[in-house]
Write an enzyme that holds these catalytic residues in place. Structure first.
Site, PDB file in Angstrom:
ATOM      1  CB  SER A   1      81.122   8.106  84.952  1.00  0.00           C
ATOM      2  OG  SER A   1      80.690   8.766  86.088  1.00  0.00           O
TER       3      SER A   1
ATOM      4  CG  HIS B   1      84.218  12.585  84.503  1.00  0.00           C
ATOM      5  ND1 HIS B   1      85.169  11.587  84.489  1.00  0.00           N
ATOM      6  CD2 HIS B   1      83.293  12.202  85.419  1.00  0.00           C
ATOM      7  CE1 HIS B   1      84.823  10.659  85.365  1.00  0.00           C
ATOM      8  NE2 HIS B   1      83.699  11.017  85.935  1.00  0.00           N
TER       9      HIS B   1
ATOM     10  CD  GLU C   1      88.468  11.601  82.494  1.00  0.00           C
ATOM     11  OE1 GLU C   1      89.290  10.864  81.937  1.00  0.00           O
ATOM     12  OE2 GLU C   1      87.328  11.212  82.819  1.00  0.00           O
TER      13      GLU C   1
ATOM     14  CG  ASN D   1      84.869   6.171  85.625  1.00  0.00           C
ATOM     15  OD1 ASN D   1      85.071   5.718  86.742  1.00  0.00           O
ATOM     16  ND2 ASN D   1      84.345   7.367  85.423  1.00  0.00           N
TER      17      ASN D   1
END
Ligand SMILES: NC(=O)c1ccc[n+]([C@@H]2O[C@H](COP(=O)([O-])OP(=O)(O)OC[C@H]3O[C@@H](n4cnc5c(N)ncnc54)[C@H](O)[C@@H]3O)[C@@H](O)[C@H]2O)c1
Length: 288
Positions: free
Chosen positions: A123, A144, A156, A194
């Site tokens: 992450s 991701h 991602e 994130n």
């Protein structure tokens, strides 16, 4: 080896929240999946979660009920990441701890044929750092996936400093094969998702500590007021408070910026073993 045609095989390392979801979507896309965890119980739990998820999809008419068993049959538990059979792609979904991931990548690099692409579902940790543990940094990429993997459409794709265009295109094609959408992201801590999400969750925890509102009301402001499908505290419980803390620590250390400093309550809850849904208790109670 290619991602299509006969003998499609991937490896997944880590059978927790994310690894089980990743194994499920690849098996549903006709891949054979070798699934590894250091803890046998986690593999059993993962297979149980995948079965429940597939049955739910079948009951809603999303998949044919006759597909449930064949999808499960394509997933096989493997004892160590060195025992994964030659695969086009291996995805690591182990805990968000840099040296754990580097050790896994060292082992995978030794065990897998040179053409295998190694991906991490991290992450927030640097793809460049993880890739440096291997002799194939050009064939390492961040993939991701979002939680829950079967439901969320975004992946991602993070390019490390050495990730080749060929590796990127391969990963992009894989994401397409799973029916998901890839977004290209450069290797900065927290990537996009994130970097934006975790400060919001952290701020919600700080607001709770300061007594601005109850946990329920903080979440209600964001669901009813901002149309978010989940409030930030329920979302933190869903992600796992240990994962949230680990990501915030990476952001805080990497950017040396106090705006990412994890709220003390988050640390205290992780220390107490209140990890959210997976432990039965977090900002909300899931024991019943
Ligand atoms: N939870 C989320 O919402 C979410 C979303 C996107 C990405 N991620 C990332 O995915 C990764 C996994 O997160 P998670 O939520 O699935 O964690 P988790 O704690 O649910 O699962 C991690 C699993 O890895 C296993 N494990 C630990 N060391 C291992 C090793 N050396 N080899 C093999 N298995 C090992 C553990 O036994 C556990 O089953 C992390 O990098 C996390 O940041 C998490």
């Amino acid at each position: 080896m290619t991602g299509t045609g006969q003998g499609k095989r991937v490896g997944v390392v880590g059978a927790g929240t994310m690894g089980s979801g990743i194994a499920q979507v690849f098996a549903a896309a006709n891949y054979r999946v070798d699934l590894v965890d250091i803890d046998d119980e986690r593999i059993d739990d993962a297979i149980g979660r995948i079965r429940a998820s597939l049955r739910k999809l079948a009951s809603r008419g999303v998949i044919d009920p006759a597909q449930v068993d064949p999808v499960l049959d394509r997933i096989e538990a493997v004892e160590d990441c060195r025992n994964i059979r030659p695969a086009t792609l291996v995805i690591e979904a182990a805990p968000e701890i840099s040296n754990v991931k580097q050790e896994i990548f060292r082992r995978l690099d030794e065990a897998m044929p040179p053409e295998t692409i190694l991906a991490t579902n991290t992450s927030s940790i640097s793809i460049t750092d993880i890739a440096a543990a291997t002799d194939r940094p050009d064939r390492v990429i961040g993939m991701h996936f979002m939680n829950p993997v079967p439901a969320m459409r975004l992946v991602e794709l993070i390019r490390g400093a050495a990730t080749s265009d060929g590796t990127y295109r391969f990963a992009e094609a894989m994401v397409g094969e799973l029916g998901k959408t890839a977004v290209e992201v450069q290797d900065y801590p927290g990537f996009v998702a994130n970097r934006i999400l975790m400060p919001m969750i952290n701020e919600a925890i700080c607001a709770l500590v300061e007594g601005v509102a109850s946990a329920e009301d903080i979440d209600r402001v964001m669901t009813l007021g901002m149309n978010h499908p989940m409030g930030p505290l329920a979302l933190a419980d869903f992600i796992g408070l240990d994962i949230c803390l680990a990501i915030l620590e990476v952001l805080y250390e990497s950017y040396s910026d106090p705006k990412y400093r994890p709220c003390a309550l988050l640390r205290k809850m992780v220390d107490a073993g209140y990890l959210g849904r997976k432990s039965g208790k977090g900002f909300f109670n899931y024991e019943s």
